[in-house]
Design a protein around this motif. Structure first.
Motif, mmCIF file in Angstrom:
data_model
loop_
_atom_site.group_PDB
_atom_site.id
_atom_site.type_symbol
_atom_site.label_atom_id
_atom_site.label_comp_id
_atom_site.label_asym_id
_atom_site.label_seq_id
_atom_site.Cartn_x
_atom_site.Cartn_y
_atom_site.Cartn_z
ATOM 1 N N LEU A 152 1.130 -1.233 -0.129
ATOM 2 C CA LEU A 152 -0.017 0.125 -0.105
ATOM 3 C C LEU A 152 0.757 1.193 -0.076
ATOM 4 C CD1 LEU A 152 -2.687 -1.495 2.509
ATOM 5 C CD2 LEU A 152 -2.812 -0.690 0.616
ATOM 6 N N GLY A 153 2.092 1.121 0.763
ATOM 7 C CA GLY A 153 2.803 2.739 0.536
ATOM 8 C C GLY A 153 4.184 2.034 0.541
ATOM 9 N N SER A 154 5.343 2.742 0.236
ATOM 10 C CA SER A 154 7.325 3.049 0.699
ATOM 11 C C SER A 154 7.102 2.626 2.151
ATOM 12 C CB SER A 154 7.584 3.568 -0.196
ATOM 13 O OG SER A 154 6.787 4.029 -1.417
ATOM 14 N N PRO A 155 7.902 2.037 2.140
ATOM 15 C CA PRO A 155 8.258 2.021 4.233
ATOM 16 C C PRO A 155 8.075 3.215 4.367
ATOM 17 C CG PRO A 155 9.400 0.483 2.927
ATOM 18 C CD PRO A 155 8.954 0.614 1.448
ATOM 19 N N TYR A 156 8.186 4.128 5.923
ATOM 20 C CA TYR A 156 8.057 5.156 6.146
ATOM 21 C C TYR A 156 9.279 5.017 7.686
ATOM 22 C CZ TYR A 156 6.730 9.865 7.976
ATOM 23 O OH TYR A 156 6.545 11.214 7.623
ATOM 24 N N ALA A 157 10.089 5.701 7.613
ATOM 25 C CA ALA A 157 10.759 5.346 9.011
ATOM 26 C C ALA A 157 10.549 6.554 10.244
ATOM 27 C CB ALA A 157 12.275 5.010 8.725
ATOM 28 N N ASP A 158 10.064 7.545 10.020
ATOM 29 C CA ASP A 158 10.260 7.911 10.525
ATOM 30 C C ASP A 158 8.422 8.999 10.766
ATOM 31 O OD1 ASP A 158 12.914 8.847 11.134
ATOM 32 O OD2 ASP A 158 12.780 9.241 9.587
ATOM 33 N N PRO A 159 7.112 8.634 11.242
ATOM 34 C CA PRO A 159 6.387 9.132 11.053
ATOM 35 C C PRO A 159 6.195 9.833 12.616
ATOM 36 C CG PRO A 159 6.635 6.988 12.460
ATOM 37 C CD PRO A 159 7.882 6.980 11.222
ATOM 38 N N VAL A 160 5.286 10.346 12.767
ATOM 39 C CA VAL A 160 5.384 11.845 13.297
ATOM 40 C C VAL A 160 4.521 11.667 14.582
ATOM 41 C CG1 VAL A 160 4.258 13.896 14.701
ATOM 42 C CG2 VAL A 160 4.741 13.633 11.895
ATOM 43 N N LEU A 161 5.741 11.094 15.938
ATOM 44 C CA LEU A 161 5.397 10.792 17.647
ATOM 45 C C LEU A 161 5.115 12.062 17.741
ATOM 46 C CD1 LEU A 161 8.097 7.630 17.281
ATOM 47 C CD2 LEU A 161 5.438 7.730 16.801
ATOM 48 N N LEU A 162 4.430 11.848 18.905
ATOM 49 C CA LEU A 162 4.036 13.627 19.586
ATOM 50 C C LEU A 162 5.047 13.143 21.339
ATOM 51 C CD1 LEU A 162 0.264 14.060 19.065
ATOM 52 C CD2 LEU A 162 2.758 15.365 17.895
ATOM 53 N N GLU A 163 5.400 13.735 21.380
ATOM 54 C CA GLU A 163 6.009 13.715 22.874
ATOM 55 C C GLU A 163 4.936 13.802 24.080
ATOM 56 O OE1 GLU A 163 8.671 13.049 24.959
ATOM 57 O OE2 GLU A 163 8.923 14.463 22.906
ATOM 58 N N VAL A 164 4.480 12.766 24.481
ATOM 59 C CA VAL A 164 3.663 13.044 25.344
ATOM 60 C C VAL A 164 3.881 12.476 27.127
ATOM 61 C CG1 VAL A 164 1.372 11.366 25.409
ATOM 62 C CG2 VAL A 164 1.830 11.032 23.345
ATOM 63 N N PRO A 165 3.285 13.385 27.906
ATOM 64 C CA PRO A 165 3.814 13.510 28.584
ATOM 65 C C PRO A 165 3.994 11.989 29.860
ATOM 66 C CG PRO A 165 1.739 14.714 28.916
ATOM 67 C CD PRO A 165 2.234 14.338 27.300
ATOM 68 N N SER A 166 5.177 12.009 29.892
ATOM 69 C CA SER A 166 5.206 10.491 30.833
ATOM 70 C C SER A 166 5.121 11.244 32.606
ATOM 71 C CB SER A 166 6.558 10.217 30.759
ATOM 72 O OG SER A 166 6.545 9.886 29.431
ATOM 73 N N PRO A 167 5.048 10.214 33.495
ATOM 74 C CA PRO A 167 4.814 10.153 34.711
ATOM 75 C C PRO A 167 6.742 10.715 34.907
ATOM 76 C CG PRO A 167 3.872 7.938 34.181
ATOM 77 C CD PRO A 167 4.548 8.863 32.669
ATOM 78 N N ALA A 168 6.347 11.182 35.929
ATOM 79 C CA ALA A 168 7.676 12.222 36.536
ATOM 80 C C ALA A 168 7.416 10.375 38.011
ATOM 81 C CB ALA A 168 8.574 13.090 36.869
ATOM 82 N N LEU A 169 8.901 10.201 38.215
ATOM 83 C CA LEU A 169 9.309 9.024 39.618
ATOM 84 C C LEU A 169 9.912 9.390 40.252
ATOM 85 C CD1 LEU A 169 8.967 5.450 37.687
ATOM 86 C CD2 LEU A 169 6.951 6.732 38.096
ATOM 87 N N ARG A 170 10.371 9.027 41.274
ATOM 88 C CA ARG A 170 11.022 9.801 42.315
ATOM 89 C C ARG A 170 10.929 9.223 43.264
ATOM 90 N NH1 ARG A 170 8.727 14.670 40.867
ATOM 91 N NH2 ARG A 170 7.090 14.554 42.092
ATOM 92 N N LYS A 171 11.294 8.727 44.402
ATOM 93 C CA LYS A 171 12.265 7.803 45.654
ATOM 94 C C LYS A 171 10.316 7.212 46.410
ATOM 95 C CE LYS A 171 14.286 8.497 48.991
ATOM 96 N NZ LYS A 171 13.156 7.754 50.759
ATOM 97 N N ASP A 172 9.865 8.672 46.706
ATOM 98 C CA ASP A 172 9.059 8.391 47.426
ATOM 99 C C ASP A 172 7.310 8.596 46.457
ATOM 100 O OD1 ASP A 172 9.688 10.819 47.939
ATOM 101 O OD2 ASP A 172 9.610 10.516 49.844
ATOM 102 N N SER A 173 7.064 9.413 45.296
ATOM 103 C CA SER A 173 5.952 10.070 44.940
ATOM 104 C C SER A 173 6.589 9.921 43.658
ATOM 105 C CB SER A 173 6.536 11.574 45.365
ATOM 106 O OG SER A 173 7.384 12.394 44.717
#
Lengths: 273, 273, 273
Positions: A152-173
């Motif tokens: 259906l199409g040509s291989p495409y290595a760089d699709p748009v990937l949005l920066e989705v916020p990830s949770p920040a992990l700390r020792k106790d929170s």
């Protein structure tokens, strides 16, 4: 059977959604078609990305998911199709697959993406403003008929990937964000339940409110209580029993949510605010 | 073919409804799935019960009706499946089957109910807050595949049956209630048309208004008239021609409606208010 | 496969729409059913006529389109079925087929219409107020099963055809009307794009605003710009980039839109207002 799902921001009142169905059945009469939603907030790519990621685990092998949330239609943005595990995505290259690609990568099954550059799989006339009808639906129908992704199409290595916020992990929170507000006003976050070491001893803070402990279900609270739960997708959620937490706390997508706990039980006398 | 219908209070904008479809098709690829409504008012069990009872007569044998109006999810409330005549219900044990069971009993075909206590027919992981996806949809899919009702759970003699208001019949009048307000603002009552002995000579009172006689159709009135009709389910309804009787009369579900008539024609000169 | 589409003004919250499906599947279990919309504005026959005309080109041969926008139900208005090219319409005789019949005539394929006067193809009991369930759905199901159109009723030469506004063509301008406002507030007109001789040199006036030239896509403007486009149905449309032209210009269905151009380039220095 190949299932084709439709997710758009067209609204229910418009005939546009029916045309997608007509086009798909004209090419793949044996396809089973189901609407996931026509009421994604206008142009809300993150909402679509979330719906795709949370839907994939529940659909059969070879399901084809068409998403038409497409503010860039007619511009240089590409049209893509992708294999995500054992299922397929068809739509604009604007980040709709971001969360699913990330999950696939985490499971060492990188997504396979093609740039839809083969007009022989489209409708003969392609409008500048309705690729949902003219490109995505016919391509999805060809996938449903068994045409291979790489035809259906040509291989495409760089699709748009949005920066989705990830949770920040700390020792106790953990600090995270509200990702989705559902029909009932429940606030679903990006904090996976399995990241929280002790659900009973945790405090959850959001919108100025502190909730002690994570409940199993709404029934652990009384009418009007605000409770924290692990929701049906496995993420921490904040809910008002028989009410709307979104309205009660004045929170929306992007709002901060913090989970904290005391590793040393002996000093556990105060609650973090 | 086995039909599976879906009725929920999820709203159209949420992905939750699509997951029900994914789960059902994963187990029963040959099922035909149709949405009756995702817009039942939140937690409105009576509205769901009414929809079920009024839908059953029009669906083919062996149709399976899944209803996810489930404020008690995750509590001690049971999950049930039931045979209602030649069709099936799957959902929470909170009264959704009340009206249908009552109708069945009236036809000497008591409903057969089972308590869904066999996890082998559920998804492997059951969340505390989404039994629609994890229990009801898989059970409905197994029914659609031909699994027998009594394989899915233990016999259950005491399902929750809500006290649904019945009309009060007197010698020359009937008092009833508004049961449903439709999209157009038409007010449908619990007074069956065949209980009214003489539709021409009856007076209908509701919301301070008295209507003389029961019309056959909207066309018996002019734009803006409020008329009484026997609606398409066989119940007395109050409608404004090309308008909303609910708005006009300020009435909602539960409002009182009275039908009265004079058995002695010779003294029929006033109208009851 | 025979497809049956449903278009109504019932709203999504009502069970009425599900009954149409139940009735169709009771008669034609093999039919594939798809909802085009349940949110046509109440009694808006022109909106339905537009949806029908714009949908027909995208559906497969032998699709059956049921439309229940039926303010005259229960009156003397007739029930009809029609062959429109290689597809079928079933519904009230109130003008829903007007635009499609006109298009068919333009292609020298006159529509074939029958008056539905054969109760053996209806439900046994016909209510006065829900012909969608009792007449149109069963007739559509019989068509889907392969019953011939002329078996379902008597030939009918004079269906209701509404006067639909046509654009006025002049030497160097066209005046037309807004025909449809979509979910996004885009204003679609009755001016076919191929009637405009030079899209670059044209000026489009609507709601006090003049737009220079016709863009290919939204991306030719910036956020908030109002642009003129040829829409995906081939008609001139006025759109705000990422906004609502309907709201911005205060326009609705029926509003005047004028396209003008200068045939003599040398004097092209002003813009018509």
């Amino acid at each position: 059977m190949r299932i084709v799902t439709l997710t758009t921001d067209f609204g229910c009142a418009d005939y546009a959604s029916g045309l997608l169905v007509g086009v798909i059945w004209s090419i793949a009469p044996e396809a089973e078609i189901v609407v996931l939603s026509h009421d994604i907030p206008r142009h809300d790519v993150i909402a679509g990305a979330l719906m795709l990621e949370r839907s994939l685990p529940y659909f059969p092998k070879d399901s084809v998911h068409v998403m038409v949330i497409d503010p860039g239609v007619g511009t240089q943005r590409r049209a893509i199709a992708a294999r995500l595990g054992d299922q397929y995505f068809v739509g604009p290259d604007n980040g709709l697959i971001s969360l699913s690609v990330k999950r696939q990568a985490g499971e060492n099954q990188p997504a396979e993406v093609v740039h839809l550059d083969r007009p022989e799989y489209w409708l003969p006339d392609v409008s500048y403003i309705f690729h949902g009808r003219d490109i995505f639906s016919p391509v999805a129908a060809h996938l449903a008929r068994g045409v291979a992704l790489d035809s259906l199409g040509s291989p495409y290595a760089d699709p748009v990937l949005l920066e989705v916020p990830s949770p920040a992990l700390r020792k106790d929170s953990i600090s995270g964000q509200v990702m989705h507000v559902d029909h009932f006003g429940n606030l679903s976050t990006n904090i996976r339940g399995d990241l929280i070491p002790n659900s009973k001893k945790s405090s959850i803070s959001a919108g100025g409110l502190t909730i002690a402990g994570i409940s199993k279900t709404f029934a652990d609270g009384s009418q009007g209580d605000v409770v924290a739960l692990i929701d049906s997708s496995g993420y921490l959620a904040i809910c008002e029993v028989n009410g709307s937490a979104a309205q009660r706390l004045g929170l929306r997508v992007g709002a901060e949510v913090e989970v904290s706990w005391h590793t040393d039980q002996s000093t556990n006398e105060g609650k973090p605010a």
